[in-house]
Design a protein around this motif. Sequence first.
Motif, PDB file in Angstrom:
ATOM      1  N   ALA A 133      -7.444  31.963 -36.261  1.00 18.10           N
ATOM      2  CA  ALA A 133      -8.349  30.861 -35.931  1.00 18.10           C
ATOM      3  C   ALA A 133      -7.611  29.522 -35.954  1.00 18.10           C
ATOM      4  CB  ALA A 133      -9.526  30.836 -36.900  1.00 18.10           C
ATOM      5  N   ILE A 134      -6.709  29.350 -36.925  1.00 25.63           N
ATOM      6  CA  ILE A 134      -5.926  28.109 -37.019  1.00 25.63           C
ATOM      7  C   ILE A 134      -5.022  27.955 -35.795  1.00 25.63           C
ATOM      8  CG2 ILE A 134      -4.096  26.928 -38.305  1.00 25.63           C
ATOM      9  CD1 ILE A 134      -5.305  28.176 -40.867  1.00 25.63           C
ATOM     10  N   LEU A 135      -4.324  29.030 -35.425  1.00 23.83           N
ATOM     11  CA  LEU A 135      -3.447  28.970 -34.254  1.00 23.83           C
ATOM     12  C   LEU A 135      -4.240  28.701 -32.982  1.00 23.83           C
ATOM     13  CD1 LEU A 135      -0.949  31.915 -34.965  1.00 23.83           C
ATOM     14  CD2 LEU A 135      -0.547  29.448 -35.239  1.00 23.83           C
ATOM     15  N   ASP A 136      -5.422  29.304 -32.868  1.00 20.75           N
ATOM     16  CA  ASP A 136      -6.284  29.079 -31.707  1.00 20.75           C
ATOM     17  C   ASP A 136      -6.777  27.637 -31.683  1.00 20.75           C
ATOM     18  OD1 ASP A 136      -7.571  29.757 -29.389  1.00 20.75           O
ATOM     19  OD2 ASP A 136      -9.270  30.732 -30.355  1.00 20.75           O
ATOM     20  N   ALA A 137      -7.116  27.107 -32.863  1.00 21.61           N
ATOM     21  CA  ALA A 137      -7.576  25.716 -32.968  1.00 21.61           C
ATOM     22  C   ALA A 137      -6.470  24.746 -32.573  1.00 21.61           C
ATOM     23  CB  ALA A 137      -8.037  25.430 -34.393  1.00 21.61           C
ATOM     24  N   ILE A 138      -5.247  25.019 -33.019  1.00 17.81           N
ATOM     25  CA  ILE A 138      -4.104  24.168 -32.663  1.00 17.81           C
ATOM     26  C   ILE A 138      -3.854  24.225 -31.164  1.00 17.81           C
ATOM     27  CG2 ILE A 138      -1.606  23.893 -32.909  1.00 17.81           C
ATOM     28  CD1 ILE A 138      -1.911  24.855 -35.812  1.00 17.81           C
ATOM     29  N   SER A 139      -3.928  25.426 -30.602  1.00 18.35           N
ATOM     30  CA  SER A 139      -3.742  25.595 -29.161  1.00 18.35           C
ATOM     31  C   SER A 139      -4.759  24.773 -28.373  1.00 18.35           C
ATOM     32  CB  SER A 139      -3.861  27.080 -28.791  1.00 18.35           C
ATOM     33  OG  SER A 139      -3.799  27.263 -27.398  1.00 18.35           O
ATOM     34  N   GLU A 140      -6.008  24.785 -28.840  1.00 18.94           N
ATOM     35  CA  GLU A 140      -7.062  23.996 -28.189  1.00 18.94           C
ATOM     36  C   GLU A 140      -6.721  22.514 -28.185  1.00 18.94           C
ATOM     37  OE1 GLU A 140     -10.074  24.190 -26.071  1.00 18.94           O
ATOM     38  OE2 GLU A 140     -11.173  25.157 -27.715  1.00 18.94           O
ATOM     39  N   GLU A 141      -6.253  21.997 -29.330  1.00 20.87           N
ATOM     40  CA  GLU A 141      -5.957  20.572 -29.431  1.00 20.87           C
ATOM     41  C   GLU A 141      -4.696  20.196 -28.651  1.00 20.87           C
ATOM     42  OE1 GLU A 141      -8.048  18.532 -30.321  1.00 20.87           O
ATOM     43  OE2 GLU A 141      -9.436  19.779 -31.441  1.00 20.87           O
ATOM     44  N   ILE A 142      -3.723  21.100 -28.590  1.00 19.72           N
ATOM     45  CA  ILE A 142      -2.545  20.852 -27.749  1.00 19.72           C
ATOM     46  C   ILE A 142      -2.984  20.692 -26.293  1.00 19.72           C
ATOM     47  CG2 ILE A 142      -0.474  21.938 -26.772  1.00 19.72           C
ATOM     48  CD1 ILE A 142       0.060  23.136 -29.551  1.00 19.72           C
ATOM     49  N   ASN A 143      -3.857  21.573 -25.845  1.00 14.27           N
ATOM     50  CA  ASN A 143      -4.353  21.496 -24.473  1.00 14.27           C
ATOM     51  C   ASN A 143      -5.173  20.231 -24.247  1.00 14.27           C
ATOM     52  OD1 ASN A 143      -3.112  23.886 -23.796  1.00 14.27           O
ATOM     53  ND2 ASN A 143      -4.913  25.143 -24.166  1.00 14.27           N
ATOM     54  N   ASN A 144      -5.961  19.834 -25.247  1.00  9.86           N
ATOM     55  CA  ASN A 144      -6.718  18.584 -25.131  1.00  9.86           C
ATOM     56  C   ASN A 144      -5.779  17.401 -24.926  1.00  9.86           C
ATOM     57  OD1 ASN A 144      -9.356  19.561 -25.359  1.00  9.86           O
ATOM     58  ND2 ASN A 144      -9.328  19.500 -27.579  1.00  9.86           N
ATOM     59  N   ASN A 145      -4.685  17.394 -25.664  1.00 12.39           N
ATOM     60  CA  ASN A 145      -3.750  16.280 -25.564  1.00 12.39           C
ATOM     61  C   ASN A 145      -2.975  16.285 -24.254  1.00 12.39           C
ATOM     62  OD1 ASN A 145      -4.213  14.821 -27.968  1.00 12.39           O
ATOM     63  ND2 ASN A 145      -3.106  16.345 -29.154  1.00 12.39           N
TER      64      ASN A 145
END
Length: 399
Positions: A170-182
């Motif tokens: 879940a943490i890795l998925d959350a980080i991936s989401e925020e990388i894509n947002n940026n």
Amino acid sequence: MFLFNIIQLILLILLGLATLYIFIFSIASLFYKQKTYNDNGNMKSIAVLIPGYKEDAVIIEVAKLALEQEYPKNLFDVVIIADSFKEETLAVLKTLPIKLIEVSFEKSTKSKALNKAMETLKNLYDIAVVLDADNVMAPDFLKKINAAFEYDFIAVQGHRTAKNTNNSWAILDAISEEINNNIFRKGHRVLGLSSAIIGSGMAFRYQYFKSLMATVTAIGGFDKEIELKMLKEGRKIVYLNDAIVYDEKIQKAEVFGNQRRRWLSAQFHYFRKDILNASKDLILKGNVDYFDKAIQFIQPPRILLLGAVIFFSVGFLTINYFLKNQIIYTKLWIALVVTCILSFVFSVPISFYNSKTLGALASLPKGMFTMLLSLLKIKGANKTFIHTQHTSNSKDIKN
């Protein structure tokens, strides 16, 4: 030695171009400032469309939470589009002040569910908001969306962020989401390009969305199809970083793999389908947005790019050292790996620099391997409905 250097030069070019792309937008994202929009007292009618396929575990709570918006109750409808729900779930949903639309298809897709719902709805709404069946809007989400549409936008992507960070995946998925947002939202907007849409937490002018969706033929990746259509028309998609939608992050390796396989398949499908038209529009019409989106679809997944850059950099640096090969290649590999790592450093939010993330990094090699397997199994995935089952409405939401 000549053939060896040709091979590493080709890899340097391919990995270098992919890294340069995310590096430029990750740098740009650092300069993003969210504009403040004012609704001028004009409150528009909104349909909150929530399609779900066998989402009995989450849909009731999602429906209840969707009603708790700081927005006039008479100006928004929560529309649950129920595909293959249990009778007991439907019975509870019918007691809530929502619009319940039951659908059934031989082959279920999100686009079919949305189209059927808009065919059924009689109200003439101003705005359509699209959520996934696990999404929870922040209380002021509709207010933020309403204000943005006062400025003549056609489409707006909200800030989708993690609802839960309860395990390493879940943490890795959350980080991936925020990388894509940026990279694909903040960075793109800073450089004057359209924000990417995600498939949920997004809003459109209702009649435009209804007519656009009527043209969709996608089984998977409907958001990519409509995004390409909008960009081809020259439309701009805006990003609202302060309009928050919480999204359940995956918690199992196999779900991670299936989800990525579906995404990768859709991306390759639309790259092949649109790259020639996008190139033509770039040359003849100067349509950078459309071309950028087509190029974006062929970019390797960020986690796989990081793994490939590290793997090949270490490998070629070692071989070049023992063979006493030209120093220029050593410098290029070092520059590549540093640039790639900096791209991630710049695009990962500061809030993730903590001990939990450090622990989650132990799962990163498995994530890279899972992504590689997904890449090898994408054939036909875009022609099949691959459902991501949501299991819970985690309370791990920041207020």
